[in-house]
Design a protein around this motif. Structure first.
Motif, PDB file in Angstrom:
ATOM      1  N   PRO A  55      15.738  -6.391   4.278  1.00 50.01           N
ATOM      2  CA  PRO A  55      15.003  -5.989   2.707  1.00 50.01           C
ATOM      3  C   PRO A  55      14.153  -4.962   2.788  1.00 50.01           C
ATOM      4  N   ILE A  56      13.493  -4.962   3.906  1.00 51.07           N
ATOM      5  CA  ILE A  56      12.293  -3.784   4.421  1.00 51.07           C
ATOM      6  C   ILE A  56      12.941  -2.484   4.992  1.00 51.07           C
ATOM      7  N   THR A  57      14.028  -2.554   5.768  1.00 47.93           N
ATOM      8  CA  THR A  57      14.574  -1.556   6.483  1.00 47.93           C
ATOM      9  C   THR A  57      15.584  -0.519   5.586  1.00 47.93           C
ATOM     10  N   ASN A  58      15.946  -1.275   4.506  1.00 46.12           N
ATOM     11  CA  ASN A  58      16.972  -0.770   3.464  1.00 46.12           C
ATOM     12  C   ASN A  58      15.865   0.161   2.588  1.00 46.12           C
ATOM     13  N   VAL A  59      14.710  -0.104   2.243  1.00 44.92           N
ATOM     14  CA  VAL A  59      14.123   0.613   1.350  1.00 44.92           C
ATOM     15  C   VAL A  59      12.956   1.585   2.041  1.00 44.92           C
ATOM     16  N   CYS A  60      12.410   0.983   2.987  1.00 43.47           N
ATOM     17  CA  CYS A  60      11.409   1.935   3.616  1.00 43.47           C
ATOM     18  C   CYS A  60      12.162   2.717   4.833  1.00 43.47           C
ATOM     19  N   LYS A  61      12.210   4.140   4.514  1.00 47.27           N
ATOM     20  CA  LYS A  61      12.912   5.035   5.476  1.00 47.27           C
ATOM     21  C   LYS A  61      12.000   6.288   5.666  1.00 47.27           C
ATOM     22  N   ALA A  62      12.370   6.702   6.821  1.00 45.36           N
ATOM     23  CA  ALA A  62      11.753   8.028   7.206  1.00 45.36           C
ATOM     24  C   ALA A  62      12.328   9.215   6.456  1.00 45.36           C
ATOM     25  N   PRO A  63      11.620  10.199   6.445  1.00 44.16           N
ATOM     26  CA  PRO A  63      10.424  10.771   6.792  1.00 44.16           C
ATOM     27  C   PRO A  63       9.159  10.399   5.902  1.00 44.16           C
ATOM     28  N   GLU A  64       9.359   9.959   4.667  1.00 41.98           N
ATOM     29  CA  GLU A  64       8.537   9.863   3.593  1.00 41.98           C
ATOM     30  C   GLU A  64       7.520   8.410   3.742  1.00 41.98           C
ATOM     31  N   TYR A  65       8.391   7.248   4.049  1.00 42.86           N
ATOM     32  CA  TYR A  65       7.941   5.985   3.993  1.00 42.86           C
ATOM     33  C   TYR A  65       7.201   5.702   2.894  1.00 42.86           C
ATOM     34  N   ASN A  66       7.688   5.961   1.716  1.00 43.30           N
ATOM     35  CA  ASN A  66       6.869   5.658   0.630  1.00 43.30           C
ATOM     36  C   ASN A  66       6.030   4.424   0.585  1.00 43.30           C
ATOM     37  N   GLU A  67       4.668   4.592   0.142  1.00 45.29           N
ATOM     38  CA  GLU A  67       4.076   3.589   0.452  1.00 45.29           C
ATOM     39  C   GLU A  67       4.283   2.326  -0.519  1.00 45.29           C
ATOM     40  N   GLN A  69       6.868   1.469  -2.150  1.00 41.96           N
ATOM     41  CA  GLN A  69       8.132   0.898  -1.874  1.00 41.96           C
ATOM     42  C   GLN A  69       8.093   0.176  -0.545  1.00 41.96           C
ATOM     43  N   CYS A  70       7.617   0.643   0.456  1.00 50.53           N
ATOM     44  CA  CYS A  70       7.466  -0.204   1.784  1.00 50.53           C
ATOM     45  C   CYS A  70       6.696  -1.167   1.561  1.00 50.53           C
ATOM     46  N   CYS A  71       5.334  -1.145   1.046  1.00 49.49           N
ATOM     47  CA  CYS A  71       4.355  -2.205   1.003  1.00 49.49           C
ATOM     48  C   CYS A  71       5.102  -3.433   0.109  1.00 49.49           C
ATOM     49  N   ASP A  72       5.975  -3.104  -1.010  1.00 49.07           N
ATOM     50  CA  ASP A  72       6.329  -4.004  -1.864  1.00 49.07           C
ATOM     51  C   ASP A  72       7.337  -4.750  -1.075  1.00 49.07           C
ATOM     52  N   ALA A  73       8.289  -4.127  -0.316  1.00 50.06           N
ATOM     53  CA  ALA A  73       9.148  -4.883   0.388  1.00 50.06           C
ATOM     54  C   ALA A  73       8.526  -5.765   1.517  1.00 50.06           C
ATOM     55  N   PHE A  74       7.563  -4.874   2.116  1.00 55.22           N
ATOM     56  CA  PHE A  74       6.830  -5.628   3.298  1.00 55.22           C
ATOM     57  C   PHE A  74       6.314  -7.054   2.684  1.00 55.22           C
ATOM     58  N   LYS A  75       5.746  -6.720   1.848  1.00 55.31           N
ATOM     59  CA  LYS A  75       4.871  -8.329   1.272  1.00 55.31           C
ATOM     60  C   LYS A  75       5.912  -9.262   0.727  1.00 55.31           C
ATOM     61  N   ALA A  76       7.038  -8.861   0.184  1.00 55.73           N
ATOM     62  CA  ALA A  76       7.921  -9.894  -0.147  1.00 55.73           C
ATOM     63  C   ALA A  76       8.465 -10.413   0.952  1.00 55.73           C
ATOM     64  N   LEU A  77       8.796  -9.923   2.173  1.00 57.13           N
ATOM     65  CA  LEU A  77       9.271 -10.886   3.123  1.00 57.13           C
ATOM     66  C   LEU A  77       8.133 -11.185   3.925  1.00 57.13           C
ATOM     67  N   ALA A  78       7.081 -10.618   4.208  1.00 57.40           N
ATOM     68  CA  ALA A  78       5.789 -11.211   4.994  1.00 57.40           C
ATOM     69  C   ALA A  78       5.471 -12.601   4.166  1.00 57.40           C
ATOM     70  N   CYS A  79       5.536 -12.503   2.826  1.00 56.62           N
ATOM     71  CA  CYS A  79       5.083 -13.670   2.194  1.00 56.62           C
ATOM     72  C   CYS A  79       5.821 -15.115   2.140  1.00 56.62           C
ATOM     73  N   LYS A  80       7.098 -14.750   2.545  1.00 56.52           N
ATOM     74  CA  LYS A  80       8.017 -15.588   2.840  1.00 56.52           C
ATOM     75  C   LYS A  80       7.384 -16.677   4.103  1.00 56.52           C
ATOM     76  N   TYR A  81       6.843 -15.903   4.801  1.00 58.81           N
ATOM     77  CA  TYR A  81       6.260 -16.594   6.138  1.00 58.81           C
ATOM     78  C   TYR A  81       4.757 -16.407   6.158  1.00 58.81           C
ATOM     79  N   GLY A  82       4.158 -16.509   4.795  1.00 57.82           N
ATOM     80  CA  GLY A  82       2.697 -16.329   4.684  1.00 57.82           C
ATOM     81  C   GLY A  82       1.824 -17.125   5.581  1.00 57.82           C
ATOM     82  N   HIS A  83       2.121 -18.421   5.549  1.00 59.71           N
ATOM     83  CA  HIS A  83       1.153 -19.354   6.383  1.00 59.71           C
ATOM     84  C   HIS A  83       1.212 -18.592   7.886  1.00 59.71           C
ATOM     85  N   HIS A  84       2.251 -18.350   8.269  1.00 57.83           N
ATOM     86  CA  HIS A  84       2.483 -17.963   9.746  1.00 57.83           C
ATOM     87  C   HIS A  84       1.912 -16.707   9.954  1.00 57.83           C
TER      88      HIS A  84
END
Length: 125
Positions: A55-67, A69-84
């Motif tokens: 879900p992150i690697t499909n959206v957040c791609k080089a070379p631009e790493y759109n902040e 898009q990358c952060c939205d995808a990152f937060k969505a996955l990270a928050c599934k494991y929020g406590h950890h």
């Protein structure tokens, strides 16, 4: 019999030689191991090596790493494991970001520092 200046010179040379030997011997000792108490003391209870990071690697791609898009995808996955991922008494936050960086071949800094919430370094709000 030696003159007093010769005797003084010989004594100084002897003292300097002994001091040099003492310093050399000190430098040859085994290095001291400094015991730091690291704040991370517990292993992670989540196996982040088996998480699907697509879900992150499909959206957040080089070379631009759109902040956004990358952060939205990152937060969505990270928050599934929020406590950890927010528990800095464990290795979980480091493992999550490390495995993500490996999965997407991301350079350091694409997520951490850009996508953190607030000033307390939480990976998920």
């Amino acid at each position: 019999m030696m003159s007093s200046s010769s005797s003084l010179f010989a004594s100084m040379v002897l003292i300097l030689a002994l001091a040099g030997i003492a310093f050399s011997a000190r430098d040859m000792k085994e290095p001291e191991i400094i015991n730091y108490t690291h704040p991370i003391s517990k292993p992670c209870s989540v196996e982040f090596s088996s998480v699907d990071y697509s879900p992150i690697t499909n959206v957040c791609k080089a070379p631009e790493y759109n902040e956004k898009q990358c952060c939205d995808a990152f937060k969505a996955l990270a928050c599934k494991y929020g406590h950890h991922v927010n528990d800095y008494s464990t290795i979980c936050p480091i493992e999550f970001v490390s495995y993500l960086n490996l999965a997407g071949s991301y350079p350091m800094g694409v997520f951490v520092g850009r996508c953190n919430e607030g000033g307390d370094h939480r990976l998920c709000a």
